[in-house]
Every structure is written in C-alpha cells, then in structure tokens.
Design a protein around this motif. Structure first.
Motif, PDB file in Angstrom:
ATOM      1  N   LEU A 283       1.061  -1.581   0.189  1.00 55.23           N
ATOM      2  CA  LEU A 283       0.132   0.023   0.097  1.00 55.23           C
ATOM      3  C   LEU A 283       0.812   1.270  -0.183  1.00 55.23           C
ATOM      4  CD1 LEU A 283      -3.076  -1.087   1.998  1.00 55.23           C
ATOM      5  CD2 LEU A 283      -2.622  -1.380   0.374  1.00 55.23           C
ATOM      6  N   GLY A 284       1.920   1.278   0.207  1.00 55.81           N
ATOM      7  CA  GLY A 284       2.936   2.123  -0.318  1.00 55.81           C
ATOM      8  C   GLY A 284       3.509   2.975   1.317  1.00 55.81           C
ATOM      9  N   PRO A 285       4.258   3.481   1.605  1.00 58.09           N
ATOM     10  CA  PRO A 285       5.303   3.823   3.018  1.00 58.09           C
ATOM     11  C   PRO A 285       3.642   4.866   3.929  1.00 58.09           C
ATOM     12  CG  PRO A 285       5.231   5.544   1.119  1.00 58.09           C
ATOM     13  CD  PRO A 285       5.374   4.889   0.337  1.00 58.09           C
ATOM     14  N   LYS A 286       3.130   4.985   3.225  1.00 50.89           N
ATOM     15  CA  LYS A 286       1.763   6.025   4.137  1.00 50.89           C
ATOM     16  C   LYS A 286       0.522   5.940   3.802  1.00 50.89           C
ATOM     17  CE  LYS A 286       4.786   9.667   6.123  1.00 50.89           C
ATOM     18  NZ  LYS A 286       5.193  11.000   6.763  1.00 50.89           N
ATOM     19  N   PRO A 287      -0.284   4.810   3.679  1.00 50.40           N
ATOM     20  CA  PRO A 287      -1.604   4.758   3.160  1.00 50.40           C
ATOM     21  C   PRO A 287      -2.287   5.295   4.579  1.00 50.40           C
ATOM     22  CG  PRO A 287      -0.536   2.856   4.381  1.00 50.40           C
ATOM     23  CD  PRO A 287       0.440   3.444   4.320  1.00 50.40           C
ATOM     24  N   SER A 288      -3.762   5.916   3.469  1.00 50.02           N
ATOM     25  CA  SER A 288      -4.272   6.793   4.528  1.00 50.02           C
ATOM     26  C   SER A 288      -5.052   5.518   5.310  1.00 50.02           C
ATOM     27  CB  SER A 288      -5.670   7.138   3.531  1.00 50.02           C
ATOM     28  OG  SER A 288      -6.102   6.241   2.888  1.00 50.02           O
TER      29      SER A 288
END
Length: 241
Positions: A70-75
């Motif tokens: 989901l990537g480094p900073k998923p919401s």
C-alpha cells in the motif's frame, strides 16, 4: 471466481471448499477470500452442506497482509478498504451462507485462520490442531478476527486469547467454545463424513431453517424469536406437500 489457491468441487448435495496453499500453511490471500465468497454466493437450493478444510498439514496459518503493497503512508480509508473489508466480507459470507458450513481443522488455525475455522456453524478438530490469535505480538489489535468470534465464545475467553497470545490445544479450544468436537487426527475425516451423511438425510429447506434460526434468533426479543420459529417451521413443513 476461479482460483488455484482454493479447490471448489460439488459432490451431490455437498459443496467442498479446500484451502490450497499447503506450502504457505494455507495462509489466506485476497484471491482466496474472493473465491470462497463467490462459491458461497453461488450456492443453489440443492446444496445442503458446505465442508471447509485445508490441504496439507495446516488448516490456515493466518493471512497474507496486503499492507506492504500500500505504499509508505496508506490512509486510514485505504487500509479500511484493502485490509479490513475483505476478511469481514469472508466471515459474513460464511455466517450468511444459506447452507450450514462445517470446518475440518488440522494443524494450525492462527489469526484469520482461527476466525475462519470458528465462524463456521460446526467446527470439528483433529487432536493435533492448535488455535491462536497472535496479532498483538505485532501490536495489531485483532478486531477483525474478534468480529468473527465475539458471538461464538464468551467475551472473557476472547479477551484472554487476544491479550495472552497463547496457543490453545484442540482440547482447550473445545473447552473455550471455539470448536464442537475433538477427534484423533486419523478419525477426523470419517467422523466428518458420518456427520455430513446424517445431515444429508434432511431436506435443504429444513437444514437452512435451522441455520437461519440459530443465526438470527439470539438477537431477537422472545416474542420475535417465537414468531420467527413458527414461520420457519411452517415453511419447512409446507415444502413437503
């Protein structure tokens, strides 16, 4: 939806669903969950019983987390949709399946696997099986698994399982209410066949009426539960004429 990670086959009035990632302890993927949900949604009026099991030594050792993708900073909203929603949909599909679902458990039933095994209508366990909810070891509140179990076991039992992270033996799991019956591993299949054979002597409408009642009546008032019982019984009996 078809997936080589789940074997789905029909044997007369029985629908077999087999988790098929033995090299990974049958850990759940999103693809597996989607395949199981699709199979349960597609059940027709002739299916009487669903049997859920795992290939190889384990029932299900947990879940392949999608978080790393989901990537480094998923919401929070992304996590809710991608991480939380799929297992909740799977548990609901089993609870709401029109036919009763029987789980056969060998080896590990951990985390999401514990939820999957014990959310079924009947859970038969080999004596070598273990049950655990280890998510707090990674500081993850296992509320998704708890959703599957909160109406199946006493709250204090669930609380202890989550906070202690202990792995229960099959006998301990039966005492805790997670499973119905514990059998020697070599007898599990035969005893399951015996139970399923007994259930298959009933009509689909009667089997489904029992499941509906057990699913919904505990949340009803006494008067509503009585009325619901009368309606289900009348529907089942009328189908004979």
């Amino acid at each position: 939806m078809q997936s080589d990670q789940v074997i789905i086959r029909r044997d007369g009035d029985l629908l077999d669903i087999v988790l098929n990632r033995p090299e990974k302890g049958n850990s759940l993927t999103a693809e597996m969950g989607d395949a199981i949900i699709a199979a349960l949604d597609a059940i027709d009026e002739t299916v009487k019983v669903v049997r859920l099991s795992g290939a190889g030594a384990d029932f299900c050792a947990g879940r392949d987390s999608p978080i790393p993708t989901l990537g480094p900073k998923p919401s929070a909203e992304t996590i809710r949709k991608v991480v939380a929603a799929p297992p909740l949909a799977l548990y609901d599909a089993i609870k709401n399946a029109s036919a009763p679902v029987i789980a056969l458990v060998r080896g590990r039933a951990a985390g999401a696997g514990c939820g999957l095994a014990c959310v079924c209508d009947i859970t038969l366990s080999a004596d070598d099986a273990t049950y655990s909810i280890p998510e707090m070891e990674r500081d993850i509140p296992p509320t998704l698994v708890m959703t599957a179990l909160v109406d199946r076991v006493p709250v204090k039992t669930l609380s202890y399982l989550v906070y202690s992270r202990e792995s229960l033996t099959a006998e301990q799991a039966m005492q805790a209410g997670l499973v119905k019956r514990v059998l020697p591993a070599e007898q599990l299949e035969a005893e399951a066949e015996k139970l399923i054979g007994t259930m298959l002597t009933n009509s689909a409408v009667s089997l489904r009426a029992v499941k509906q009642y057990l699913r919904l009546a505990p949340e009803m008032s006494g008067q509503a539960a009585s009325s619901f019982a009368a309606n289900l019984a009348a529907t089942a009996l009328s189908a004979r004429f």
